[in-house]
Design an enzyme around this catalytic site. Structure first.
Site, mmCIF file in Angstrom:
data_model
loop_
_atom_site.group_PDB
_atom_site.id
_atom_site.type_symbol
_atom_site.label_atom_id
_atom_site.label_comp_id
_atom_site.label_asym_id
_atom_site.label_seq_id
_atom_site.Cartn_x
_atom_site.Cartn_y
_atom_site.Cartn_z
ATOM 1 N N ASN A 1 16.950 -25.735 -21.480
ATOM 2 C CA ASN A 1 18.157 -25.018 -21.899
ATOM 3 C C ASN A 1 19.223 -26.039 -22.286
ATOM 4 O O ASN A 1 19.785 -26.703 -21.418
ATOM 5 C CB ASN A 1 18.638 -24.141 -20.720
ATOM 6 C CG ASN A 1 19.954 -23.444 -21.012
ATOM 7 O OD1 ASN A 1 20.426 -23.429 -22.149
ATOM 8 N ND2 ASN A 1 20.555 -22.859 -19.989
ATOM 9 N N TRP A 2 19.471 -26.150 -23.578
ATOM 10 C CA TRP A 2 20.423 -27.168 -24.056
ATOM 11 C C TRP A 2 21.875 -26.731 -23.884
ATOM 12 O O TRP A 2 22.793 -27.501 -24.141
ATOM 13 C CB TRP A 2 20.150 -27.504 -25.526
ATOM 14 C CG TRP A 2 18.814 -28.163 -25.766
ATOM 15 C CD1 TRP A 2 17.883 -28.515 -24.822
ATOM 16 C CD2 TRP A 2 18.247 -28.571 -27.030
ATOM 17 N NE1 TRP A 2 16.786 -29.103 -25.416
ATOM 18 C CE2 TRP A 2 16.984 -29.144 -26.771
ATOM 19 C CE3 TRP A 2 18.678 -28.493 -28.354
ATOM 20 C CZ2 TRP A 2 16.155 -29.652 -27.790
ATOM 21 C CZ3 TRP A 2 17.851 -28.993 -29.370
ATOM 22 C CH2 TRP A 2 16.619 -29.562 -29.086
ATOM 23 N N LYS A 3 22.064 -25.493 -23.492
ATOM 24 C CA LYS A 3 23.415 -24.928 -23.295
ATOM 25 C C LYS A 3 24.306 -25.193 -24.520
ATOM 26 O O LYS A 3 23.796 -25.325 -25.623
ATOM 27 C CB LYS A 3 24.046 -25.482 -22.024
ATOM 28 C CG LYS A 3 23.145 -25.350 -20.799
ATOM 29 C CD LYS A 3 23.919 -25.490 -19.530
ATOM 30 C CE LYS A 3 22.953 -25.570 -18.365
ATOM 31 N NZ LYS A 3 23.585 -25.310 -17.098
ATOM 32 N N HIS B 1 21.350 -15.495 -17.942
ATOM 33 C CA HIS B 1 21.678 -16.790 -17.323
ATOM 34 C C HIS B 1 22.947 -16.626 -16.483
ATOM 35 O O HIS B 1 23.862 -15.895 -16.863
ATOM 36 C CB HIS B 1 21.881 -17.859 -18.410
ATOM 37 C CG HIS B 1 21.939 -19.240 -17.818
ATOM 38 N ND1 HIS B 1 23.074 -19.734 -17.230
ATOM 39 C CD2 HIS B 1 20.997 -20.207 -17.703
ATOM 40 C CE1 HIS B 1 22.819 -20.958 -16.777
ATOM 41 N NE2 HIS B 1 21.573 -21.274 -17.061
ATOM 42 N N GLU C 1 25.459 -18.394 -16.042
ATOM 43 C CA GLU C 1 26.746 -18.713 -16.691
ATOM 44 C C GLU C 1 27.249 -17.510 -17.489
ATOM 45 O O GLU C 1 28.451 -17.291 -17.602
ATOM 46 C CB GLU C 1 26.589 -19.969 -17.573
ATOM 47 C CG GLU C 1 26.482 -21.221 -16.709
ATOM 48 C CD GLU C 1 25.684 -22.359 -17.314
ATOM 49 O OE1 GLU C 1 25.389 -22.343 -18.516
ATOM 50 O OE2 GLU C 1 25.340 -23.284 -16.540
ATOM 51 N N GLU D 1 17.005 -19.078 -10.458
ATOM 52 C CA GLU D 1 17.961 -20.181 -10.572
ATOM 53 C C GLU D 1 19.115 -19.967 -9.588
ATOM 54 O O GLU D 1 20.075 -19.252 -9.901
ATOM 55 C CB GLU D 1 18.542 -20.239 -11.977
ATOM 56 C CG GLU D 1 17.532 -20.509 -13.055
ATOM 57 C CD GLU D 1 18.183 -21.155 -14.267
ATOM 58 O OE1 GLU D 1 17.830 -22.280 -14.589
ATOM 59 O OE2 GLU D 1 19.085 -20.537 -14.861
ATOM 60 N N GLY E 1 23.360 -27.437 -12.405
ATOM 61 C CA GLY E 1 24.296 -28.462 -12.878
ATOM 62 C C GLY E 1 25.044 -29.161 -11.753
ATOM 63 O O GLY E 1 25.985 -29.916 -12.009
ATOM 64 N N SER F 1 18.949 -28.093 -11.307
ATOM 65 C CA SER F 1 18.884 -29.547 -11.131
ATOM 66 C C SER F 1 17.448 -30.080 -11.006
ATOM 67 O O SER F 1 17.167 -30.957 -10.203
ATOM 68 C CB SER F 1 19.732 -29.983 -9.934
ATOM 69 O OG SER F 1 21.097 -29.647 -10.163
ATOM 70 N N GLY G 1 18.134 -27.641 -17.358
ATOM 71 C CA GLY G 1 19.362 -27.766 -18.135
ATOM 72 C C GLY G 1 19.620 -29.222 -18.497
ATOM 73 O O GLY G 1 19.048 -29.749 -19.456
ATOM 74 N N GLY G 2 20.451 -29.875 -17.702
ATOM 75 C CA GLY G 2 20.901 -31.239 -17.991
ATOM 76 C C GLY G 2 19.784 -32.199 -18.407
ATOM 77 O O GLY G 2 19.909 -32.910 -19.408
HETATM 78 C C1 PEP Z 1 20.227 -24.153 -16.320
HETATM 79 O O1 PEP Z 1 21.261 -24.188 -16.942
HETATM 80 O O2 PEP Z 1 19.460 -23.204 -16.501
HETATM 81 C C2 PEP Z 1 19.922 -25.238 -15.373
HETATM 82 C C3 PEP Z 1 18.926 -25.062 -14.549
HETATM 83 O O3 PEP Z 1 20.717 -26.349 -15.425
HETATM 84 P P1 PEP Z 1 20.501 -27.747 -14.638
HETATM 85 O O4 PEP Z 1 19.051 -28.128 -14.771
HETATM 86 O O5 PEP Z 1 21.426 -28.704 -15.298
HETATM 87 O O6 PEP Z 1 20.867 -27.488 -13.207
#
Ligand code: PEP
Length: 251
Positions: free
Chosen positions: A9-11, A95, A97, A167, A173, A212, A233-234
Protein backbone atom coordinates in the site's frame (compact mmCIF):
# COMPACT_ATOMS: atom_id res chain seq x y z
CA UNK A 1 -3.70 -24.70 0.02
CA UNK A 2 -3.84 -20.91 0.10
CA UNK A 3 -1.38 -19.06 -2.14
CA UNK A 4 0.57 -16.48 -0.12
CA UNK A 5 -0.12 -12.88 -1.06
CA UNK A 6 1.89 -9.74 -0.36
CA UNK A 7 0.28 -6.37 -1.01
CA UNK A 8 2.06 -3.02 -0.99
CA UNK A 9 0.00 0.00 0.00
CA UNK A 10 1.83 3.08 -1.26
CA UNK A 11 -0.69 5.38 0.43
CA UNK A 12 -0.58 9.10 -0.54
CA UNK A 13 3.04 8.90 -1.70
CA UNK A 14 4.87 9.33 -4.96
CA UNK A 15 5.53 11.73 -7.78
CA UNK A 16 5.74 10.74 -11.45
CA UNK A 17 9.51 10.49 -11.05
CA UNK A 18 9.58 8.51 -7.80
CA UNK A 19 6.83 6.15 -8.97
CA UNK A 20 8.79 5.44 -12.17
CA UNK A 21 11.88 4.74 -10.06
CA UNK A 22 10.01 2.44 -7.69
CA UNK A 23 8.33 0.42 -10.44
CA UNK A 24 11.67 0.09 -12.24
CA UNK A 25 13.32 -1.18 -9.05
CA UNK A 26 10.42 -3.59 -8.42
CA UNK A 27 10.93 -5.09 -11.87
CA UNK A 28 14.48 -6.00 -10.81
CA UNK A 29 13.33 -7.96 -7.76
CA UNK A 30 13.62 -11.74 -7.78
CA UNK A 31 10.06 -12.80 -6.93
CA UNK A 32 8.82 -16.32 -6.35
CA UNK A 33 6.08 -17.67 -8.60
CA UNK A 34 4.45 -19.23 -5.54
CA UNK A 35 3.73 -15.80 -4.03
CA UNK A 36 1.14 -13.44 -5.47
CA UNK A 37 2.18 -9.77 -5.37
CA UNK A 38 0.09 -6.64 -5.83
CA UNK A 39 0.86 -2.94 -5.37
CA UNK A 40 -1.57 -0.14 -4.63
CA UNK A 41 -0.39 3.25 -5.96
CA UNK A 42 -2.54 6.38 -5.76
CA UNK A 43 -5.32 6.60 -8.31
CA UNK A 44 -3.31 9.22 -10.17
CA UNK A 45 -0.49 6.77 -10.80
CA UNK A 46 -2.49 3.58 -11.36
CA UNK A 47 -2.55 3.76 -15.19
CA UNK A 48 1.15 4.35 -15.42
CA UNK A 49 2.04 1.57 -12.96
CA UNK A 50 -0.24 -0.86 -14.85
CA UNK A 51 1.71 -0.13 -18.07
CA UNK A 52 5.10 -0.27 -16.37
CA UNK A 53 4.40 -3.62 -14.71
CA UNK A 54 2.60 -5.15 -17.70
CA UNK A 55 5.32 -7.73 -18.33
CA UNK A 56 6.01 -8.79 -14.76
CA UNK A 57 3.80 -10.75 -12.41
CA UNK A 58 2.93 -7.88 -10.10
CA UNK A 59 -0.72 -6.86 -10.20
CA UNK A 60 -2.03 -3.38 -9.53
CA UNK A 61 -4.85 -2.19 -7.31
CA UNK A 62 -6.36 1.03 -6.06
CA UNK A 63 -6.50 2.21 -2.46
CA UNK A 64 -10.22 2.95 -2.45
CA UNK A 65 -13.28 3.04 -4.70
CA UNK A 66 -16.63 4.78 -4.70
CA UNK A 67 -19.72 3.19 -3.18
CA UNK A 68 -21.23 3.58 -6.66
CA UNK A 69 -20.05 0.97 -9.14
CA UNK A 70 -20.78 2.82 -12.37
CA UNK A 71 -20.52 6.38 -13.69
CA UNK A 72 -22.31 9.60 -12.83
CA UNK A 73 -22.57 12.74 -10.77
CA UNK A 74 -20.23 12.12 -7.83
CA UNK A 75 -17.52 14.75 -8.04
CA UNK A 76 -14.06 13.65 -6.99
CA UNK A 77 -14.91 9.95 -6.67
CA UNK A 78 -13.49 7.11 -8.76
CA UNK A 79 -15.65 4.06 -9.35
CA UNK A 80 -14.68 0.42 -9.41
CA UNK A 81 -15.64 0.23 -13.10
CA UNK A 82 -13.22 3.05 -13.89
CA UNK A 83 -10.50 1.28 -11.92
CA UNK A 84 -11.15 -1.96 -13.79
CA UNK A 85 -11.03 -0.04 -17.07
CA UNK A 86 -7.65 1.40 -16.04
CA UNK A 87 -6.24 -2.10 -15.57
CA UNK A 88 -6.70 -2.51 -11.82
CA UNK A 89 -7.49 -5.97 -10.58
CA UNK A 90 -7.63 -5.20 -6.87
CA UNK A 91 -8.90 -2.55 -4.48
CA UNK A 92 -8.45 -1.90 -0.76
CA UNK A 93 -11.66 -1.24 1.15
CA UNK A 94 -12.04 -0.08 4.72
CA UNK A 95 -8.43 0.87 5.41
CA UNK A 96 -8.29 2.25 8.96
CA UNK A 97 -7.04 5.62 7.71
CA UNK A 98 -10.28 5.95 5.76
CA UNK A 99 -12.44 4.61 8.59
CA UNK A 100 -10.88 6.83 11.26
CA UNK A 101 -9.71 9.98 9.48
CA UNK A 102 -12.37 10.14 6.75
CA UNK A 103 -15.21 8.68 8.81
CA UNK A 104 -16.08 5.64 6.70
CA UNK A 105 -18.67 3.52 8.48
CA UNK A 106 -19.04 -0.25 8.28
CA UNK A 107 -22.04 0.38 5.99
CA UNK A 108 -20.01 2.46 3.55
CA UNK A 109 -17.19 -0.10 3.58
CA UNK A 110 -19.72 -2.83 2.78
CA UNK A 111 -21.07 -0.86 -0.19
CA UNK A 112 -17.55 -0.35 -1.53
CA UNK A 113 -16.84 -4.07 -1.10
CA UNK A 114 -19.95 -4.90 -3.13
CA UNK A 115 -19.16 -2.29 -5.80
CA UNK A 116 -15.67 -3.75 -6.22
CA UNK A 117 -17.02 -7.26 -6.69
CA UNK A 118 -19.69 -6.08 -9.10
CA UNK A 119 -16.94 -4.70 -11.35
CA UNK A 120 -14.74 -7.79 -11.16
CA UNK A 121 -12.18 -6.31 -8.77
CA UNK A 122 -10.81 -8.33 -5.87
CA UNK A 123 -11.47 -6.38 -2.66
CA UNK A 124 -9.04 -6.50 0.25
CA UNK A 125 -11.25 -5.85 3.26
CA UNK A 126 -9.25 -4.18 6.05
CA UNK A 127 -10.29 -4.77 9.66
CA UNK A 128 -8.67 -3.82 12.93
CA UNK A 129 -8.95 -2.31 16.38
CA UNK A 130 -7.51 0.90 17.81
CA UNK A 131 -5.14 0.87 20.78
CA UNK A 132 -7.95 2.11 23.02
CA UNK A 133 -10.17 -0.76 21.92
CA UNK A 134 -7.39 -3.32 22.44
CA UNK A 135 -6.68 -1.98 25.90
CA UNK A 136 -10.38 -2.15 26.73
CA UNK A 137 -10.40 -5.84 25.72
CA UNK A 138 -12.65 -5.14 22.73
CA UNK A 139 -10.43 -6.40 19.89
CA UNK A 140 -12.42 -9.50 18.98
CA UNK A 141 -15.73 -7.69 19.29
CA UNK A 142 -14.62 -4.80 17.03
CA UNK A 143 -13.16 -7.02 14.32
CA UNK A 144 -16.17 -9.33 14.44
CA UNK A 145 -18.56 -6.39 14.04
CA UNK A 146 -16.60 -4.97 11.07
CA UNK A 147 -16.58 -8.35 9.34
CA UNK A 148 -20.21 -9.21 10.19
CA UNK A 149 -21.45 -6.06 8.48
CA UNK A 150 -19.77 -7.02 5.20
CA UNK A 151 -20.93 -10.65 5.41
CA UNK A 152 -24.50 -9.47 5.97
CA UNK A 153 -24.36 -7.02 3.06
CA UNK A 154 -22.44 -9.07 0.49
CA UNK A 155 -23.03 -12.68 1.57
CA UNK A 156 -20.49 -15.30 2.61
CA UNK A 157 -20.01 -16.54 -0.98
CA UNK A 158 -18.50 -13.17 -1.88
CA UNK A 159 -15.44 -14.12 0.20
CA UNK A 160 -14.53 -16.65 -2.47
CA UNK A 161 -13.40 -13.60 -4.45
CA UNK A 162 -12.05 -11.42 -1.62
CA UNK A 163 -9.14 -11.14 0.77
CA UNK A 164 -9.26 -10.01 4.40
CA UNK A 165 -6.48 -7.95 6.00
CA UNK A 166 -6.20 -7.75 9.78
CA UNK A 167 -4.47 -4.48 10.57
CA UNK A 168 -4.35 -3.42 14.22
CA UNK A 169 -4.50 0.37 14.01
CA UNK A 170 -1.87 0.77 16.72
CA UNK A 171 0.61 -1.15 14.59
CA UNK A 172 0.13 0.83 11.37
CA UNK A 173 3.02 3.14 10.58
CA UNK A 174 4.00 3.11 14.26
CA UNK A 175 6.93 0.71 14.14
CA UNK A 176 5.00 -1.45 16.64
CA UNK A 177 4.14 -4.87 15.27
CA UNK A 178 1.67 -7.33 16.72
CA UNK A 179 3.52 -10.41 17.89
CA UNK A 180 2.98 -13.43 15.65
CA UNK A 181 0.86 -14.94 18.46
CA UNK A 182 -1.28 -11.81 18.86
CA UNK A 183 -1.87 -11.66 15.11
CA UNK A 184 -2.56 -15.41 14.83
CA UNK A 185 -5.20 -15.20 17.57
CA UNK A 186 -7.20 -12.62 15.59
CA UNK A 187 -6.63 -14.30 12.22
CA UNK A 188 -7.95 -17.57 13.65
CA UNK A 189 -10.99 -15.75 15.06
CA UNK A 190 -11.68 -14.15 11.66
CA UNK A 191 -11.47 -17.54 9.95
CA UNK A 192 -13.69 -19.07 12.63
CA UNK A 193 -16.31 -16.35 12.09
CA UNK A 194 -16.29 -17.03 8.33
CA UNK A 195 -16.37 -20.75 9.03
CA UNK A 196 -19.60 -20.43 11.02
CA UNK A 197 -21.18 -19.32 7.72
CA UNK A 198 -19.32 -21.62 5.33
CA UNK A 199 -16.31 -23.74 6.27
CA UNK A 200 -15.18 -24.29 2.68
CA UNK A 201 -15.15 -20.56 1.96
CA UNK A 202 -13.39 -19.83 5.26
CA UNK A 203 -10.66 -22.39 4.57
CA UNK A 204 -9.92 -20.78 1.20
CA UNK A 205 -9.89 -17.10 2.22
CA UNK A 206 -6.52 -15.46 2.48
CA UNK A 207 -6.10 -13.35 5.61
CA UNK A 208 -3.21 -10.89 5.50
CA UNK A 209 -1.53 -9.24 8.45
CA UNK A 210 -0.73 -5.53 8.23
CA UNK A 211 1.02 -3.24 10.66
CA UNK A 212 4.73 -2.39 10.44
CA UNK A 213 5.65 -5.53 8.50
CA UNK A 214 9.34 -5.36 7.64
CA UNK A 215 11.90 -7.61 6.02
CA UNK A 216 13.09 -8.51 9.54
CA UNK A 217 9.76 -9.63 11.03
CA UNK A 218 7.94 -10.94 7.94
CA UNK A 219 9.04 -14.57 8.05
CA UNK A 220 8.00 -15.03 11.66
CA UNK A 221 4.56 -13.52 11.05
CA UNK A 222 4.00 -15.41 7.81
CA UNK A 223 4.95 -18.65 9.57
CA UNK A 224 1.71 -18.62 11.58
CA UNK A 225 -1.05 -21.03 10.52
CA UNK A 226 -3.70 -18.44 9.62
CA UNK A 227 -1.45 -15.64 8.30
CA UNK A 228 -1.41 -15.91 4.51
CA UNK A 229 0.79 -12.92 3.73
CA UNK A 230 0.96 -9.23 4.44
CA UNK A 231 -0.42 -5.82 3.66
CA UNK A 232 2.65 -3.60 3.77
CA UNK A 233 2.71 0.18 3.98
CA UNK A 234 6.00 1.96 4.66
CA UNK A 235 8.28 -0.91 3.65
CA UNK A 236 6.53 -1.25 0.28
CA UNK A 237 8.05 2.06 -0.81
CA UNK A 238 11.52 0.50 -0.80
CA UNK A 239 11.79 -2.07 -3.56
CA UNK A 240 14.51 -4.13 -1.88
CA UNK A 241 12.63 -4.33 1.42
CA UNK A 242 9.38 -5.15 -0.34
CA UNK A 243 11.12 -7.80 -2.46
CA UNK A 244 12.54 -9.40 0.69
CA UNK A 245 9.07 -9.44 2.32
CA UNK A 246 7.59 -11.07 -0.79
CA UNK A 247 10.29 -13.74 -0.72
CA UNK A 248 9.68 -14.34 3.01
CA UNK A 249 6.06 -15.18 2.18
CA UNK A 250 7.21 -18.04 -0.04
CA UNK A 251 9.44 -19.71 2.50
C1 PEP B 1 -0.93 -0.01 5.94
O1 PEP B 1 -1.02 1.17 5.70
O2 PEP B 1 -1.79 -0.77 5.51
C2 PEP B 1 0.21 -0.49 6.74
C3 PEP B 1 0.17 -1.71 7.19
O3 PEP B 1 1.23 0.40 6.97
P1 PEP B 1 2.66 0.09 7.65
O4 PEP B 1 3.19 -1.18 7.05
O5 PEP B 1 3.50 1.28 7.35
O6 PEP B 1 2.41 -0.07 9.12
Amino acid sequence: MRRPLVAGNWKMNGTRASVAELTEALKQQALLATVEVVVFPTCLHVGRVVSELANVSIAVGAQDCSTEAGFGALTGEVSASQLADAGCEWVLVGHSERRLILGESDGVVSQKFKAALACGLMPVLCLGETLEQREAGQTLEVVERQLACVIAAAGIASFERAVVAYEPVWAIGSGLTATPEQAQEIHAAIREQLSREDKRVADGVRILYGGSVKAENAAELFGMADIDGGLVGGASLKANDFGAICRAAGN
